[in-house]
Design a protein around this motif. Structure first.
Motif, PDB file in Angstrom:
ATOM      1  N   LEU A   5       0.948  -1.424  -0.065  1.00 32.20           N
ATOM      2  CA  LEU A   5      -0.055  -0.335   0.235  1.00 32.20           C
ATOM      3  C   LEU A   5       0.587   1.517  -0.213  1.00 32.20           C
ATOM      4  N   LEU A   7       0.730   4.637   1.054  1.00 35.72           N
ATOM      5  CA  LEU A   7       0.128   5.528   2.524  1.00 35.72           C
ATOM      6  C   LEU A   7       0.535   7.306   2.537  1.00 35.72           C
ATOM      7  N   ALA A 139      -2.145   3.374   9.885  1.00 40.57           N
ATOM      8  CA  ALA A 139      -1.361   4.489  10.713  1.00 40.57           C
ATOM      9  C   ALA A 139      -0.173   4.307   9.427  1.00 40.57           C
ATOM     10  N   ALA A 140       0.186   3.192   9.911  1.00 35.01           N
ATOM     11  CA  ALA A 140       1.728   2.481  10.072  1.00 35.01           C
ATOM     12  C   ALA A 140       2.105   0.841   9.669  1.00 35.01           C
ATOM     13  N   LYS A 141       3.241   0.861   9.198  1.00 37.94           N
ATOM     14  CA  LYS A 141       3.206  -0.732   9.046  1.00 37.94           C
ATOM     15  C   LYS A 141       4.512  -1.247   8.972  1.00 37.94           C
ATOM     16  N   ILE A 142       3.856  -1.997  10.086  1.00 35.44           N
ATOM     17  CA  ILE A 142       5.482  -2.798  10.861  1.00 35.44           C
ATOM     18  C   ILE A 142       5.919  -3.675  10.210  1.00 35.44           C
ATOM     19  N   PRO A 143       7.024  -3.457   9.790  1.00 39.44           N
ATOM     20  CA  PRO A 143       8.616  -4.249   9.867  1.00 39.44           C
ATOM     21  C   PRO A 143       8.217  -5.590   9.002  1.00 39.44           C
ATOM     22  N   PHE A 144       7.664  -6.136  10.122  1.00 37.27           N
ATOM     23  CA  PHE A 144       7.868  -7.813  10.259  1.00 37.27           C
ATOM     24  C   PHE A 144       6.390  -8.453  10.173  1.00 37.27           C
ATOM     25  N   TYR A 167      -0.404  -4.064   8.154  1.00 34.64           N
ATOM     26  CA  TYR A 167      -0.509  -2.562   8.503  1.00 34.64           C
ATOM     27  C   TYR A 167      -1.827  -2.685   9.730  1.00 34.64           C
ATOM     28  N   TRP A 173       0.319   2.278  17.020  1.00 39.67           N
ATOM     29  CA  TRP A 173       1.372   2.567  17.395  1.00 39.67           C
ATOM     30  C   TRP A 173       1.505   3.482  18.434  1.00 39.67           C
TER      31      TRP A 173
ATOM     32  N   PHE B  50      15.508  -3.583   6.350  1.00 39.28           N
ATOM     33  CA  PHE B  50      15.379  -4.895   6.683  1.00 39.28           C
ATOM     34  C   PHE B  50      13.625  -5.258   7.203  1.00 39.28           C
ATOM     35  N   THR B  51      13.290  -6.651   6.459  1.00 49.23           N
ATOM     36  CA  THR B  51      12.015  -6.508   6.862  1.00 49.23           C
ATOM     37  C   THR B  51      11.802  -8.017   7.665  1.00 49.23           C
ATOM     38  N   GLY B  52      11.135  -8.568   8.728  1.00 48.65           N
ATOM     39  CA  GLY B  52      10.919  -9.785   9.229  1.00 48.65           C
ATOM     40  C   GLY B  52      12.348 -10.148  10.075  1.00 48.65           C
ATOM     41  N   TRP B 104      12.735   1.411  14.575  1.00 47.67           N
ATOM     42  CA  TRP B 104      12.810   0.636  13.521  1.00 47.67           C
ATOM     43  C   TRP B 104      11.490   0.716  12.786  1.00 47.67           C
ATOM     44  N   THR B 105      10.576   0.599  13.446  1.00 48.84           N
ATOM     45  CA  THR B 105       9.056   0.756  12.780  1.00 48.84           C
ATOM     46  C   THR B 105       9.193   2.132  11.814  1.00 48.84           C
ATOM     47  N   TYR B 108      11.649   2.921   9.764  1.00 49.05           N
ATOM     48  CA  TYR B 108      11.018   2.155   8.280  1.00 49.05           C
ATOM     49  C   TYR B 108       9.838   2.397   7.375  1.00 49.05           C
ATOM     50  N   ASP B 109       9.162   3.123   7.898  1.00 51.51           N
ATOM     51  CA  ASP B 109       7.668   3.311   7.355  1.00 51.51           C
ATOM     52  C   ASP B 109       7.983   5.466   6.988  1.00 51.51           C
ATOM     53  N   ILE B 113       7.993   4.046   3.571  1.00 50.96           N
ATOM     54  CA  ILE B 113       6.326   3.262   2.758  1.00 50.96           C
ATOM     55  C   ILE B 113       5.769   5.131   2.550  1.00 50.96           C
ATOM     56  N   PHE B 114       5.959   5.814   3.609  1.00 51.04           N
ATOM     57  CA  PHE B 114       5.295   7.139   3.001  1.00 51.04           C
ATOM     58  C   PHE B 114       6.356   7.753   1.971  1.00 51.04           C
TER      59      PHE B 114
END
Lengths: 247, 114
Positions: A5, A7, A139-144, A167, A173, B50-52, B104-105, B108-109, B113-114
């Motif tokens: 997505l 955002l 709002a956000a995406k957690i990386p895992f 997501y 958050w 990094f993810t996961g 990290w979140t 990363y965001d 993402i943005f």
């Protein structure tokens, strides 16, 4: 399934950053407010005396091996003597000390309530604010990746079930900030007051009546010490030190 | 962390004596450095993307580097500065995890993402 997505940048500007900033500021504010409101309780003379006795007994325990046997025994007798030894608490007094004193002392009760309130109110307010303003969008995406079971917990404003669990909504958050900013606070606010609500709640449970329990604990600790005078060995130690220096 | 690590234990004593104040100070130093590094690691992990599982592996790698760094600072003889080895190595591992995940979140965001 893992579509990315895109955002809106506005979400980042107006949700993520303000929320974090607000939480940091509220944490700092809470720290200062609790510092101002901390009424120094007028120390009860008896409690202070008992505290000091405990400290002395502990010092005796630590330094027991550095004094001659006779003087150690004399000191120990002074502490744990049956009749008028300082650490010996009569049985009947031991029972009623803790709880009654805790709640009948109005100062301490007020203190506890103040601490509790100062913790709970900002959290509740912030949570309500987040819920009111920032609900219903991603709002956000957690990386895992997380399993599907977390979906209801993390995505409660979003009603689509095909969206990836990563997501999350702004409520999660908020919780992430709540836990993660603890470390930041301990760095910013100095080492002293880094604790936050979870630790304080743990402290509430084990409140310190340093009265009878620690006294009898110290007494037992003293009683079981085997005295082993270290000084005779110091001559050998001095000899080895000098040898090392000379060589 | 230079001159603030003091010796709580006199080196040539057979009898272990500790200065409690110094010991506590050393522990505080460890905790501060771990927290700081976990935050930095979080930002780094987010920026790199990094993810996961990779991210968590990165976190543990950084914590290990922290341990090695602390050991090197203590001159590889933890006995002088702390009462047990385990403290130096494993103390703040999980405490920093939440801060790591948060930053990290965040990073990363912001970046991806943005």
């Amino acid at each position: 399934m893992a579509e990315d997505l895109v955002l809106d940048t506005a979400i980042r500007d107006w949700v993520l950053i303000p929320l974090s900033v607000v939480m940091v500021l509220i944490g700092i504010l809470r720290y200062f407010v609790s510092k101002l409101m901390r009424s120094s309780p007028t120390p009860d003379a008896k409690m202070v005396k008992e505290g000091q006795v405990v400290i002395r007994a502990r010092n005796l325990k630590i330094g027991a091996n550095f004094i001659p046997p006779k003087s150690f025994r004399a000191r120990r007798f002074y502490f744990s003597n049956e009749e008028n030894g300082l650490l010996h608490v009569p049985k009947d007094q031991a029972a009623q000390n803790p709880q009654a004193q805790m709640f009948s002392d109005p100062n301490m009760a007020m203190d506890m309530m103040k601490k509790n309130l100062s913790m709970i109110i900002p959290q509740t307010l912030t949570y309500a604010w987040v819920n009111f303003f920032f609900s219903g969008f991603v709002a956000a995406k957690i990386p895992f990746p997380l399993t599907q079971r977390f979906r209801s917990m993390l995505q409660n404003g979003i009603d689509l079930s095909t969206v990836d669990v990563s997501y999350v909504s702004s409520r999660s958050w908020y919780f992430l900030n709540l836990f993660g900013l603890r470390g930041l606070f301990s760095l910013i606010l100095g080492d002293e007051n880094a604790i936050d609500d979870t630790q304080r709640m743990m402290q509430m449970g084990g409140f310190g009546f340093d009265a009878s329990k620690s006294l009898s604990a110290e007494k037992d600790g003293l009683d079981i010490i085997q005295h082993e005078w270290a000084l005779p060995r110091f001559e050998h130690r001095a000899e080895s030190v000098l040898r090392k220096l000379v060589q | 962390m230079g001159s603030s690590e003091k010796r709580p234990k006199d080196a040539m004593n057979d009898i272990p004596t500790f200065s409690a104040e110094n010991l506590q100070n050393n522990l505080k130093v460890i905790q501060n450095s771990r927290t700081f590094l976990s935050i930095i690691a979080g930002v780094l992990a987010g920026i790199i993307g990094f993810t996961g599982l990779t991210g968590f592996v990165f976190y543990f790698v950084v914590m290990l580097i922290t341990s090695v760094g602390l050991m090197a600072k203590a001159g590889f003889s933890a006995d002088l500065y702390f009462d047990s080895w385990n403290r130096v190595l494993f103390d703040g591992f999980l405490g920093g995890l939440m801060s790591f995940v948060l930053f990290w979140t965040f990073a990363y965001d912001l970046v991806h993402i943005f």
